[in-house]
Design a protein around this motif. Structure first.
Motif, PDB file in Angstrom:
ATOM      1  N   ALA A 215       0.838  -1.207   0.000  1.00 26.64           N
ATOM      2  CA  ALA A 215       0.000   0.000   0.000  1.00 26.64           C
ATOM      3  C   ALA A 215       0.867   1.250   0.000  1.00 26.64           C
ATOM      4  CB  ALA A 215      -0.928  -0.002   1.211  1.00 26.64           C
ATOM      5  N   MET A 216       1.936   1.232   0.778  1.00 29.38           N
ATOM      6  CA  MET A 216       2.828   2.392   0.819  1.00 29.38           C
ATOM      7  C   MET A 216       3.535   2.599  -0.525  1.00 29.38           C
ATOM      8  SD  MET A 216       2.100   3.754   3.602  1.00 29.38           S
ATOM      9  CE  MET A 216       3.244   5.106   3.414  1.00 29.38           C
ATOM     10  N   VAL A 217       3.835   1.517  -1.230  1.00 30.00           N
ATOM     11  CA  VAL A 217       4.414   1.634  -2.571  1.00 30.00           C
ATOM     12  C   VAL A 217       3.427   2.350  -3.485  1.00 30.00           C
ATOM     13  CG1 VAL A 217       5.114   0.332  -4.642  1.00 30.00           C
ATOM     14  CG2 VAL A 217       5.982  -0.353  -2.381  1.00 30.00           C
ATOM     15  N   ILE A 218       2.171   1.931  -3.449  1.00 33.97           N
ATOM     16  CA  ILE A 218       1.149   2.572  -4.287  1.00 33.97           C
ATOM     17  C   ILE A 218       0.994   4.044  -3.909  1.00 33.97           C
ATOM     18  CG2 ILE A 218      -1.332   2.657  -4.819  1.00 33.97           C
ATOM     19  CD1 ILE A 218      -1.327  -0.437  -4.511  1.00 33.97           C
ATOM     20  N   ILE A 219       0.904   4.315  -2.620  1.00 30.04           N
ATOM     21  CA  ILE A 219       0.727   5.700  -2.158  1.00 30.04           C
ATOM     22  C   ILE A 219       1.910   6.552  -2.582  1.00 30.04           C
ATOM     23  CG2 ILE A 219       0.644   7.164  -0.093  1.00 30.04           C
ATOM     24  CD1 ILE A 219      -1.046   4.863   1.216  1.00 30.04           C
ATOM     25  N   TYR A 220       3.108   6.067  -2.346  1.00 31.57           N
ATOM     26  CA  TYR A 220       4.314   6.835  -2.668  1.00 31.57           C
ATOM     27  C   TYR A 220       4.407   7.113  -4.166  1.00 31.57           C
ATOM     28  CZ  TYR A 220       9.179   8.134  -3.274  1.00 31.57           C
ATOM     29  OH  TYR A 220      10.324   8.800  -3.633  1.00 31.57           O
ATOM     30  N   LEU A 221       4.268   6.069  -4.970  1.00 26.17           N
ATOM     31  CA  LEU A 221       4.406   6.250  -6.419  1.00 26.17           C
ATOM     32  C   LEU A 221       3.280   7.121  -6.983  1.00 26.17           C
ATOM     33  CD1 LEU A 221       5.599   2.701  -7.555  1.00 26.17           C
ATOM     34  CD2 LEU A 221       6.970   4.792  -7.322  1.00 26.17           C
ATOM     35  N   SER A 222       2.079   6.954  -6.464  1.00 25.43           N
ATOM     36  CA  SER A 222       0.943   7.746  -6.952  1.00 25.43           C
ATOM     37  C   SER A 222       1.086   9.229  -6.616  1.00 25.43           C
ATOM     38  CB  SER A 222      -0.361   7.204  -6.375  1.00 25.43           C
ATOM     39  OG  SER A 222      -0.603   5.901  -6.869  1.00 25.43           O
ATOM     40  N   GLN A 223       1.740   9.533  -5.504  1.00 26.93           N
ATOM     41  CA  GLN A 223       1.952  10.930  -5.123  1.00 26.93           C
ATOM     42  C   GLN A 223       2.938  11.625  -6.048  1.00 26.93           C
ATOM     43  OE1 GLN A 223       3.172  10.609  -1.034  1.00 26.93           O
ATOM     44  NE2 GLN A 223       1.082  10.741  -0.261  1.00 26.93           N
ATOM     45  N   HIS A 224       3.794  10.857  -6.686  1.00 33.52           N
ATOM     46  CA  HIS A 224       4.826  11.434  -7.538  1.00 33.52           C
ATOM     47  C   HIS A 224       4.473  11.400  -9.025  1.00 33.52           C
ATOM     48  CE1 HIS A 224       6.922  10.920  -3.748  1.00 33.52           C
ATOM     49  NE2 HIS A 224       7.678  11.913  -4.149  1.00 33.52           N
ATOM     50  N   ILE A 225       3.258  10.973  -9.298  1.00 36.41           N
ATOM     51  CA  ILE A 225       2.794  10.933 -10.687  1.00 36.41           C
ATOM     52  C   ILE A 225       1.497  11.734 -10.746  1.00 36.41           C
ATOM     53  CG2 ILE A 225       1.888   9.453 -12.505  1.00 36.41           C
ATOM     54  CD1 ILE A 225       3.744   7.265 -11.427  1.00 36.41           C
ATOM     55  N   ALA A 226       1.478  12.755 -11.565  1.00 32.29           N
ATOM     56  CA  ALA A 226       0.330  13.653 -11.633  1.00 32.29           C
ATOM     57  C   ALA A 226      -0.775  13.153 -12.563  1.00 32.29           C
ATOM     58  CB  ALA A 226       0.783  15.046 -12.066  1.00 32.29           C
ATOM     59  N   ILE A 227      -0.532  12.079 -13.278  1.00 33.65           N
ATOM     60  CA  ILE A 227      -1.512  11.579 -14.235  1.00 33.65           C
ATOM     61  C   ILE A 227      -2.283  10.417 -13.597  1.00 33.65           C
ATOM     62  CG2 ILE A 227      -1.848  10.591 -16.530  1.00 33.65           C
ATOM     63  CD1 ILE A 227       0.932  11.831 -17.238  1.00 33.65           C
ATOM     64  N   ASP A 228      -3.585  10.607 -13.450  1.00 32.11           N
ATOM     65  CA  ASP A 228      -4.424   9.602 -12.781  1.00 32.11           C
ATOM     66  C   ASP A 228      -4.280   8.209 -13.392  1.00 32.11           C
ATOM     67  OD1 ASP A 228      -5.398  11.371 -10.932  1.00 32.11           O
ATOM     68  OD2 ASP A 228      -7.269  11.773 -12.013  1.00 32.11           O
ATOM     69  N   TYR A 229      -4.277   8.140 -14.717  1.00 31.62           N
ATOM     70  CA  TYR A 229      -4.237   6.846 -15.380  1.00 31.62           C
ATOM     71  C   TYR A 229      -2.969   6.066 -15.055  1.00 31.62           C
ATOM     72  CZ  TYR A 229      -8.328   8.477 -17.854  1.00 31.62           C
ATOM     73  OH  TYR A 229      -9.576   8.940 -18.137  1.00 31.62           O
ATOM     74  N   LEU A 230      -1.870   6.756 -14.868  1.00 32.40           N
ATOM     75  CA  LEU A 230      -0.637   6.064 -14.464  1.00 32.40           C
ATOM     76  C   LEU A 230      -0.764   5.534 -13.041  1.00 32.40           C
ATOM     77  CD1 LEU A 230       2.190   8.267 -16.025  1.00 32.40           C
ATOM     78  CD2 LEU A 230       1.427   5.993 -16.730  1.00 32.40           C
ATOM     79  N   GLY A 231      -1.447   6.283 -12.191  1.00 34.72           N
ATOM     80  CA  GLY A 231      -1.703   5.809 -10.823  1.00 34.72           C
ATOM     81  C   GLY A 231      -2.518   4.532 -10.825  1.00 34.72           C
ATOM     82  N   TYR A 232      -3.494   4.465 -11.720  1.00 32.50           N
ATOM     83  CA  TYR A 232      -4.300   3.243 -11.827  1.00 32.50           C
ATOM     84  C   TYR A 232      -3.440   2.080 -12.307  1.00 32.50           C
ATOM     85  CZ  TYR A 232      -8.016   6.790 -11.883  1.00 32.50           C
ATOM     86  OH  TYR A 232      -8.828   7.849 -11.596  1.00 32.50           O
ATOM     87  N   GLY A 233      -2.538   2.367 -13.228  1.00 33.71           N
ATOM     88  CA  GLY A 233      -1.618   1.342 -13.719  1.00 33.71           C
ATOM     89  C   GLY A 233      -0.703   0.844 -12.616  1.00 33.71           C
TER      90      GLY A 233
END
Length: 166
Positions: A64-82
């Protein structure tokens, strides 16, 4: 008394105790109940089941922390979903290792972390103590059942001895 009733009694008592302990220590009582649930649902019981549920819960916190950390550093929603999709793949694939084979335990740890807004430092002790309480609930219920059964057998034996003396 059945095993179910015995475990129900000890679970009720220890659930109340857990709620008090969690509040007293400033932990997340609901996350502790997730740790408890993870132990109860584990495919293995005893200390091995406790270890399996705790290790997989903690791996879920990590993912979960990996997802949270990486998602915070990517501004594009679709990449966060990926990222979520890829990490979910690894959460399942890690089950190839025997000590990480309990996939629901991984997702329980991950969900608890998301629900706590990434406060892993609060989630981890809550999950661990909750798991220990779950172990204690089941073990003490099994102990109570064995005690009740022994008492019942002694009463039956006593009755038979009295009947034979008559």
């Amino acid at each position: 008394m059945s095993v179910l009733i015995s475990i129900s009694i000890t679970t009720g008592i220890l659930s109340g105790l857990w709620a008090w302990v969690a509040t007293s220590l400033g932990l997340l009582s609901w996350a502790g109940f997730l740790g408890c649930t993870s132990y109860f649902a584990s495919p293995v019981s005893g200390l091995k089941g406790l270890g399996l549920s705790l290790v997989t819960n903690l791996s879920g916190v990590f993912w979960a922390m990996v997802i949270i950390y990486l998602s915070q550093h990517i501004a594009i929603d679709y990449l966060g979903y990926g990222i979520t999709a890829i990490v979910a793949f690894f959460m399942c694939a890690q089950a190839k290792k025997g000590w990480l084979a309990y996939i629901p335990g991984t997702f329980i740890g991950s969900c608890a972390t998301f629900a706590a807004n990434g406060d892993w430092a609060l989630v981890v002790p809550s999950l661990i103590l909750g798991g220990v309480f779950g172990y204690a609930m089941k073990a003490s219920g099994e102990w109570l059942h064995a005690k009740a059964k022994t008492k019942e057998l002694l009463a039956i034996t006593e009755t038979e001895v009295r009947a034979n003396k008559s």
